[in-house]
Design a protein around this motif. Structure first.
Motif, PDB file in Angstrom:
ATOM      1  N   ASP A 221      21.106  -8.274 -14.922  1.00  0.00           N
ATOM      2  CA  ASP A 221      20.968  -7.404 -15.893  1.00  0.00           C
ATOM      3  C   ASP A 221      19.559  -7.916 -16.551  1.00  0.00           C
ATOM      4  OD1 ASP A 221      23.151  -6.086 -15.738  1.00  0.00           O
ATOM      5  OD2 ASP A 221      24.353  -7.773 -16.971  1.00  0.00           O
ATOM      6  N   ILE A 222      19.114  -9.000 -16.053  1.00  0.00           N
ATOM      7  CA  ILE A 222      17.895  -9.399 -16.553  1.00  0.00           C
ATOM      8  C   ILE A 222      16.693  -8.898 -15.852  1.00  0.00           C
ATOM      9  CG2 ILE A 222      16.320 -11.388 -17.332  1.00  0.00           C
ATOM     10  CD1 ILE A 222      19.192 -12.985 -16.945  1.00  0.00           C
ATOM     11  N   ILE A 223      16.068  -7.934 -16.528  1.00  0.00           N
ATOM     12  CA  ILE A 223      14.965  -7.096 -15.802  1.00  0.00           C
ATOM     13  C   ILE A 223      13.910  -6.719 -16.669  1.00  0.00           C
ATOM     14  CG2 ILE A 223      16.491  -5.883 -14.197  1.00  0.00           C
ATOM     15  CD1 ILE A 223      16.500  -3.324 -15.684  1.00  0.00           C
ATOM     16  N   ASP A 224      12.798  -6.279 -16.006  1.00  0.00           N
ATOM     17  CA  ASP A 224      11.598  -5.707 -16.791  1.00  0.00           C
ATOM     18  C   ASP A 224      11.165  -4.351 -15.919  1.00  0.00           C
ATOM     19  OD1 ASP A 224       9.713  -5.068 -18.930  1.00  0.00           O
ATOM     20  OD2 ASP A 224       8.293  -6.555 -18.134  1.00  0.00           O
ATOM     21  N   THR A 225      10.714  -3.502 -16.728  1.00  0.00           N
ATOM     22  CA  THR A 225      10.226  -2.356 -15.901  1.00  0.00           C
ATOM     23  C   THR A 225       8.936  -1.876 -16.293  1.00  0.00           C
ATOM     24  OG1 THR A 225      11.458  -0.725 -17.467  1.00  0.00           O
ATOM     25  CG2 THR A 225      12.852  -1.322 -15.707  1.00  0.00           C
ATOM     26  N   LYS A 226       8.236  -1.245 -15.537  1.00  0.00           N
ATOM     27  CA  LYS A 226       6.897  -0.676 -15.864  1.00  0.00           C
ATOM     28  C   LYS A 226       7.001   0.811 -15.143  1.00  0.00           C
ATOM     29  CE  LYS A 226       4.646  -3.629 -18.297  1.00  0.00           C
ATOM     30  NZ  LYS A 226       4.673  -3.662 -19.931  1.00  0.00           N
ATOM     31  N   GLU A 227       6.251   1.844 -15.670  1.00  0.00           N
ATOM     32  CA  GLU A 227       6.256   3.076 -14.758  1.00  0.00           C
ATOM     33  C   GLU A 227       4.639   3.295 -14.706  1.00  0.00           C
ATOM     34  OE1 GLU A 227       7.923   5.942 -17.759  1.00  0.00           O
ATOM     35  OE2 GLU A 227       9.840   5.760 -16.684  1.00  0.00           O
TER      36      GLU A 227
ATOM     37  N   THR B 174       0.821  -1.141   0.010  1.00  0.00           N
ATOM     38  CA  THR B 174       0.212  -0.054   0.032  1.00  0.00           C
ATOM     39  C   THR B 174       0.793   1.295   0.182  1.00  0.00           C
ATOM     40  OG1 THR B 174      -1.672  -1.162   1.202  1.00  0.00           O
ATOM     41  CG2 THR B 174      -1.876   1.289   1.110  1.00  0.00           C
ATOM     42  N   LEU B 175       0.536   2.080  -1.019  1.00  0.00           N
ATOM     43  CA  LEU B 175       1.310   3.428  -0.709  1.00  0.00           C
ATOM     44  C   LEU B 175       1.174   4.091   0.426  1.00  0.00           C
ATOM     45  CD1 LEU B 175       0.635   4.839  -4.619  1.00  0.00           C
ATOM     46  CD2 LEU B 175       2.850   3.933  -3.750  1.00  0.00           C
ATOM     47  N   PRO B 176       1.945   4.826   1.028  1.00  0.00           N
ATOM     48  CA  PRO B 176       1.869   5.811   2.104  1.00  0.00           C
ATOM     49  C   PRO B 176       0.995   6.895   1.885  1.00  0.00           C
ATOM     50  CG  PRO B 176       4.059   4.977   2.024  1.00  0.00           C
ATOM     51  CD  PRO B 176       3.680   4.669   0.572  1.00  0.00           C
ATOM     52  N   GLU B 177       0.130   7.394   2.882  1.00  0.00           N
ATOM     53  CA  GLU B 177      -0.944   8.491   2.666  1.00  0.00           C
ATOM     54  C   GLU B 177      -0.081   9.713   2.338  1.00  0.00           C
ATOM     55  OE1 GLU B 177      -3.776   8.101   2.405  1.00  0.00           O
ATOM     56  OE2 GLU B 177      -4.180   6.277   3.357  1.00  0.00           O
ATOM     57  N   ASP B 178       1.316   9.765   2.610  1.00  0.00           N
ATOM     58  CA  ASP B 178       2.153  11.028   2.292  1.00  0.00           C
ATOM     59  C   ASP B 178       3.088  10.806   0.967  1.00  0.00           C
ATOM     60  OD1 ASP B 178       3.912   9.104   3.213  1.00  0.00           O
ATOM     61  OD2 ASP B 178       4.915  10.553   4.804  1.00  0.00           O
ATOM     62  N   THR B 179       2.709   9.913   0.180  1.00  0.00           N
ATOM     63  CA  THR B 179       3.394   9.421  -1.001  1.00  0.00           C
ATOM     64  C   THR B 179       3.389  10.759  -1.936  1.00  0.00           C
ATOM     65  OG1 THR B 179       2.897   7.337  -0.929  1.00  0.00           O
ATOM     66  CG2 THR B 179       3.418   8.115  -2.911  1.00  0.00           C
ATOM     67  N   PRO B 180       4.556  11.081  -2.345  1.00  0.00           N
ATOM     68  CA  PRO B 180       4.356  12.445  -3.266  1.00  0.00           C
ATOM     69  C   PRO B 180       4.018  12.159  -4.513  1.00  0.00           C
ATOM     70  CG  PRO B 180       6.521  11.811  -3.013  1.00  0.00           C
ATOM     71  CD  PRO B 180       5.591  11.034  -2.082  1.00  0.00           C
ATOM     72  N   GLU B 181       3.303  13.299  -5.239  1.00  0.00           N
ATOM     73  CA  GLU B 181       2.977  13.079  -6.605  1.00  0.00           C
ATOM     74  C   GLU B 181       4.202  12.849  -7.644  1.00  0.00           C
ATOM     75  OE1 GLU B 181      -1.203  15.211  -7.693  1.00  0.00           O
ATOM     76  OE2 GLU B 181       0.345  16.455  -6.883  1.00  0.00           O
ATOM     77  N   GLY B 182       3.970  12.018  -8.733  1.00  0.00           N
ATOM     78  CA  GLY B 182       4.887  11.923  -9.696  1.00  0.00           C
ATOM     79  C   GLY B 182       5.140  10.678 -10.356  1.00  0.00           C
ATOM     80  N   LYS B 183       6.083  10.421 -11.108  1.00  0.00           N
ATOM     81  CA  LYS B 183       6.286   9.225 -11.960  1.00  0.00           C
ATOM     82  C   LYS B 183       7.102   8.009 -11.258  1.00  0.00           C
ATOM     83  CE  LYS B 183       6.571   9.237 -16.495  1.00  0.00           C
ATOM     84  NZ  LYS B 183       6.824   9.432 -17.875  1.00  0.00           N
ATOM     85  N   TYR B 184       6.686   6.871 -10.838  1.00  0.00           N
ATOM     86  CA  TYR B 184       7.306   5.757 -10.350  1.00  0.00           C
ATOM     87  C   TYR B 184       7.803   4.757 -11.229  1.00  0.00           C
ATOM     88  CZ  TYR B 184       5.856   8.162  -5.892  1.00  0.00           C
ATOM     89  OH  TYR B 184       5.853   9.019  -4.770  1.00  0.00           O
ATOM     90  N   THR B 185       8.851   4.171 -10.993  1.00  0.00           N
ATOM     91  CA  THR B 185       9.302   3.078 -11.555  1.00  0.00           C
ATOM     92  C   THR B 185       9.202   1.721 -11.052  1.00  0.00           C
ATOM     93  OG1 THR B 185      10.627   4.797 -12.923  1.00  0.00           O
ATOM     94  CG2 THR B 185      11.330   2.293 -13.276  1.00  0.00           C
ATOM     95  N   LEU B 186       8.694   0.652 -11.655  1.00  0.00           N
ATOM     96  CA  LEU B 186       8.958  -0.701 -11.153  1.00  0.00           C
ATOM     97  C   LEU B 186       9.864  -1.273 -11.850  1.00  0.00           C
ATOM     98  CD1 LEU B 186       7.672  -3.165  -9.525  1.00  0.00           C
ATOM     99  CD2 LEU B 186       6.223  -3.333 -11.621  1.00  0.00           C
ATOM    100  N   ILE B 187      11.051  -2.079 -10.972  1.00  0.00           N
ATOM    101  CA  ILE B 187      11.783  -2.803 -11.615  1.00  0.00           C
ATOM    102  C   ILE B 187      11.963  -4.190 -11.229  1.00  0.00           C
ATOM    103  CG2 ILE B 187      14.280  -3.146 -11.996  1.00  0.00           C
ATOM    104  CD1 ILE B 187      14.607  -0.070 -11.628  1.00  0.00           C
ATOM    105  N   VAL B 188      11.904  -5.065 -11.793  1.00  0.00           N
ATOM    106  CA  VAL B 188      11.634  -6.486 -11.392  1.00  0.00           C
ATOM    107  C   VAL B 188      12.754  -7.492 -12.101  1.00  0.00           C
ATOM    108  CG1 VAL B 188      10.385  -8.641 -11.002  1.00  0.00           C
ATOM    109  CG2 VAL B 188       9.248  -6.359 -10.565  1.00  0.00           C
ATOM    110  N   GLY B 189      13.706  -8.008 -11.674  1.00  0.00           N
ATOM    111  CA  GLY B 189      14.585  -8.936 -12.143  1.00  0.00           C
ATOM    112  C   GLY B 189      15.799  -9.622 -11.347  1.00  0.00           C
TER     113      GLY B 189
END
Length: 416
Positions: free
Chosen positions: A99-105, A81-96
């Protein structure tokens, strides 16, 4: 030479056949998209991989780490769960792995979606008045999120026969002559009507020359028991829902449905809490994202003024975000202390026996522990607090009901 080349090719084919498939298959990770979120929302990470283990990492807009975890198996799933004070903006998810990764924004925004007006209704559909009597109408607006707001002073009124009864722009009816008329209330294109019957005054009788006596005021009726068609599968919450609904503290999403499993918003929770505790104070300020005229403007203004609602930062409250269980407990504990209902303070020791005590955020430990110590929170299935899960309408009703009965709020509201 030709014979040697044939032998080499045969050897390569043989070695390839004997090698495990994984040794020649490319390592891959595939992530599902994540839609935009608001502070307090739950993030669900899903994907597939042929790696035995992957690291999950979520980066803030400034590239610092917000969340990290290690997952095994495929397909995989992770939630936080995102904290209630999470600032606005673009977040990046990195899983891997390496060097073998996939990302989502995905974006985090504090924009809110205001509920839409679905209908209005009058508190009664029929009135019988005697000549000279007055009656104050009450108009209630119902919204798409199941909430309601008193809009008596915002509606427009008209009567079908002003010789029988008149109605002011504040909704006050005055009976004029014997007869019947229809009063219509209008608000934002929605209408509601009631029938008004005017009768003669009751005379004192016995040939007296005295003017008619004032009719004795009838006692207030006892609230009828309110129930809903969809709470049968929630026996643990049925009594709480019916009692609070009968007292007008909690509302259904329609006349006959409650939607007990639906998550409750931050604004609706504050509205219920303020109503249950019968909190009142003059409002001279509010959060910047609370629009005047919304059904929760006054209760949130009261909660802010009393220090019960402190927002998510930058004088924002994010009213339409779903509220987490731990945030709900923090606000309840703060409200009970502000109103001098409790004086105890809980510590981590009070929650240490719960299986997920370690998941309670540091800022919420005191509030969660205090309510558990007071017996208001009793944990969920499997000896769990589920602090970061979202609070449902049924869970909220049970907590409000425990507060309502434990601190005799029914008696307090009658005396207020």
């Amino acid at each position: 030479m030709k014979k040697r080349m044939t032998s080499i090719l045969t050897l390569i084919i043989l070695l390839t056949t004997l090698m495990p498939f994984k040794a020649i298959a490319a390592d891959t990770i595939t992530l599902e998209d994540i839609h935009n979120k608001r502070p307090g929302d739950q993030i669900t990470i899903k994907g597939t991989t042929n790696l035995g283990e992957v690291t999950v990492k979520v980066l803030r807009p400034n590239k610092t780490v917000l969340y990290v975890n290690v997952l095994t198996g495929s397909p995989f799933e992770d939630n936080f769960t995102l904290p209630e004070d999470t600032p606005e903006g673009k977040y990046t998810l990195i899983v891997g792995q390496g060097d073998i990764i996939d990302t989502k924004e995905f974006n985090v925004t504090k924009e809110t979606i205001e509920p839409t007006l679905t209908m209005i209704r009058l508190d009664q559909t029929k009135y019988t008045l005697k000549i000279g009597q007055t009656k104050q109408l009450q108009v209630i607006a119902a919204y798409s999120d199941g909430s309601e707001q008193d809009i008596t002073d915002k509606a427009q009124y008209k009567t079908s026969d002003s010789s029988v009864a008149t109605v002011t722009d504040k909704g006050i009816i005055t009976a004029k002559t014997v007869g019947e008329t229809i009063i219509t209330a209008t608000y934002q294109g929605k209408t509601a009507t009631c029938e008004v019957k005017v009768t003669k005054k009751t005379s004192s009788g016995g040939g007296s020359n005295k003017t008619e006596q004032t009719e004795e005021k009838e006692p207030e009726p006892t609230p009828s028991k309110k129930t809903f068609n969809d709470i049968t599968d929630y026996p643990w919450a049925k009594e709480a829902i019916e009692t609070l609904a009968s007292q007008g503290i909690i509302k259904g999403t329609t006349e006959n449905t409650f939607e007990p499993g639906k998550n409750i918003t931050r604004a609706d929770f504050i509205t219920l809490l303020v109503r249950a505790l019968n909190l009142k104070t003059d409002i001279d300020t509010n959060f910047d994202d609370i629009e005047p005229g919304t059904y929760y403007y006054e209760p949130l203004g009261i909660a802010k003024k009393l220090g019960i609602a402190q927002g998510i930062g930058y004088n924002k409250f994010n009213p339409q975000a779903q509220i987490s269980r731990q945030d709900m407990m923090v606000i309840v504990a703060r409200a009970l202390k502000t109103t001098n209902k409790i004086s105890t303070t809980g510590t981590f020791e009070d929650i240490s026996t719960f299986a997920d005590a370690g998941e309670v955020s540091s800022y919420a430990i005191e509030g969660v522990a205090t309510l558990i110590k007071e017996g208001i929170i009793q944990g969920s299935t499997g000896n769990m607090i589920n602090p970061k899960g979202n609070a449902t309408r049924a869970e909220t009703a049970v907590i409000i009901y425990r507060i309502y009965t434990k601190y005799n709020l029914a008696t307090s509201s009658e005396q207020a």
